[in-house]
Design an enzyme around this catalytic site. Structure first.
Site, short mmCIF file in Angstrom:
data_model
loop_
_atom_site.label_atom_id
_atom_site.label_comp_id
_atom_site.label_asym_id
_atom_site.label_seq_id
_atom_site.Cartn_x
_atom_site.Cartn_y
_atom_site.Cartn_z
CD GLU A 193 -1.91 2.23 1.78
OE1 GLU A 193 -1.61 3.21 1.05
OE2 GLU A 193 -2.02 2.29 3.00
CB CYS A 251 -1.61 7.16 1.82
SG CYS A 251 -2.70 5.99 2.64
#
Length: 463
Positions: free
Chosen positions: A232, A266
């Protein structure tokens, strides 16, 4: 190199605790222990693994205030956000406590009367994880819970800035009855641990949340032993506001996604792309709302925006703001700082920039700070072109009440997570992950346990 990590409060620079760095020998021993424990843990039935995860979740909730305070002290985020993250973290444990009982196999009709074909699932083995500082609880449980549910053993290296939250979560897992060699943590520098994890013969899977360059290196280093990888990685989320959007709602949702954790997520909106006919109204409304956000120490009850995690992060954000201004951007709010390098705290006040050039650094590089750069568009095609113009494809957002516009954006935006009139689409029940250089694999939902399982098929003949 010092053999301790100095964990400091990013809101004050004060030392919270010194944490001992594990030696390479200790880390390798922990990996061996995890590998050996796997042979016992994989045999624990799924219902028992589920029960232990449920107990862990309950104990974490019992210590919610304690964990939230630890998180705010070492991370800086407002205490209300830390409490929310504890709930978010336990939601993953709860979800995978249930999924532990649903790692189904199947039978396949054979192509001959004398055969029977059976498909089964088994855990991959020892999983090594590296987690980030911005969500020290949730990013740990999002990896640990499905690994343990699947029957894998698990070892995690938390971020050097925020190890205390993870350490406490692991201690509480032991209280719940999860064996110590089944779930472990080690503290080390990232450059050291990456090599140890990827080279280890005991580790069968790497799970990483962090920057794209480091993720690429971990993928390369894992190739020699053909490890499973879940990555990720970085994001640079666009947020598109169509001409027909509800502006007040779009502003509220933009603030939700952009300024949470001081923009250090993020999936936060990093590029605000607004139709030219409403860009002035939207920009004015956003700037006025942003000016009201309270900046300060996360332990203060009315704080809404905390500090930047460290000097390196602050310098990147400040440089991006100045670069945008140098290239013609207009400051509508913010561009103010409360910084003390000697004491070690760095506050960037929520900032709104208008008329930002598309070649400004802030439009090309992930920001990780409370800055909203606004650009305008004429056509839907232009909006999509701007949104898709980076190598990243983690999250995207758009606001429209026209189903045709919404369907067009959904079909043409190259992102793994999309919010339509929704600035907060994350959850344990949904698959989280990105396209392009934003990662490999998914975490959460039923997809989240798949990377921790191998598929085996048995063909029985001569029946």
């Amino acid at each position: 190199m010092a053999n301790v990590l100095k964990v400091t409060n990013p809101a004050t620079g004060e030392l919270i605790q010194e944490v001992r760095i594990n030696s390479e020998e200790e880390i390798n021993q922990a990996l061996k222990n995890g590998h050996e424990a796997f042979n016992k843990w994989r045999k624990v039935n799924a219902h028992e693994r589920s029960r232990l995860l449920q107990k862990w979740s309950g104990i974490v909730q019992d210590h919610k205030e304690e964990i939230a305070k630890i998180m705010t002290l070492e991370n800086g985020k407002p205490l209300a956000e830390s409490r929310g993250e504890v709930d978010y973290a336990t939601s993953y444990i709860d979800w995978y406590a249930e999924e532990a009982k649903r790692t189904y196999g199947r039978t396949i009709p054979a192509n001959t009367e004398s055969k029977r074909i059976i498909i089964s699932r088994q855990p991959v083995g020892l999983v090594a994880a590296i987690t980030p500082w911005n969500f020290p609880a949730a990013m740990m449980t999002r990896k640990a819970a499905p690994a343990l549910a699947a029957g894998c053993t698990f070892i995690v290296k938390p971020a050097v800035e925020t190890p205390l939250t993870t350490m406490r979560l692991v201690e509480l897992a032991y209280e719940a009855g999860i064996p110590k060699d089944v779930l472990q943590y080690v503290n080390a520098r990232g450059s050291v641990i990456g090599d140890i994890f990827t080279k280890s013969e005991y580790v069968r899977k790497i799970s990483f949340t962090g920057s794209t360059p480091i993720g690429k290196q971990l993928i390369k280093n894992s190739a020699d032993t053909v490890k499973h990888v879940t990555m990720e990685l970085g994001g640079h989320a666009p947020l598109i506001v169509a001409e027909d959007a509800d502006l007040d709602f779009a502003v509220q949702q933009t603030i939700l996604t952009k300024y949470r954790n001081a923009g250090q997520t993020c999936v936060c909106a990093n590029r605000i792309i607004v139709h030219e006919n409403i860009v002035d109204s939207f920009s004015e409304k956003l700037a006025e709302a942003v000016k009201k956000l309270k900046v300060g120490n996360g332990l203060e009850p009315d704080t809404q925006v905390g500090p930047i995690i460290n000097e390196k992060g602050y310098e990147k954000v400040a440089a991006q703001i100045q670069d945008a201004i140098d290239k013609g951007a207009e400051v509508l709010a913010g561009n103010q700082f409360n910084v003390n390098k000697e004491q070690g705290y760095f506050f960037v006040y929520p900032t709104v920039l208008k008329n930002v050039s598309t070649d400004a650094d802030i439009m090309q590089e992930e920001t990780f700070g409370p800055v909203a750069p606004i650009v305008s568009f004429k056509t839907l095609e232009e909006a999509v072109e701007i949104a898709n113009s980076t190598p990243y494809g983690l999250a995207a957002y758009f606001f429209t009440n026209d189903y045709r516009t919404g369907t067009y954006f959904h079909d043409h935006l190259d992102f793994g997570i999309i919010g339509w009139n929704d600035g907060g689409p994350s959850g344990a029940h949904v698959p989280f992950g990105g396209m392009k250089e934003s990662g490999l694999g998914r975490e959460g939902s039923i997809e989240g346990i798949e990377p921790y399982l191998e598929t085996k098929y048995l063909s029985i003949g001569n029946l």
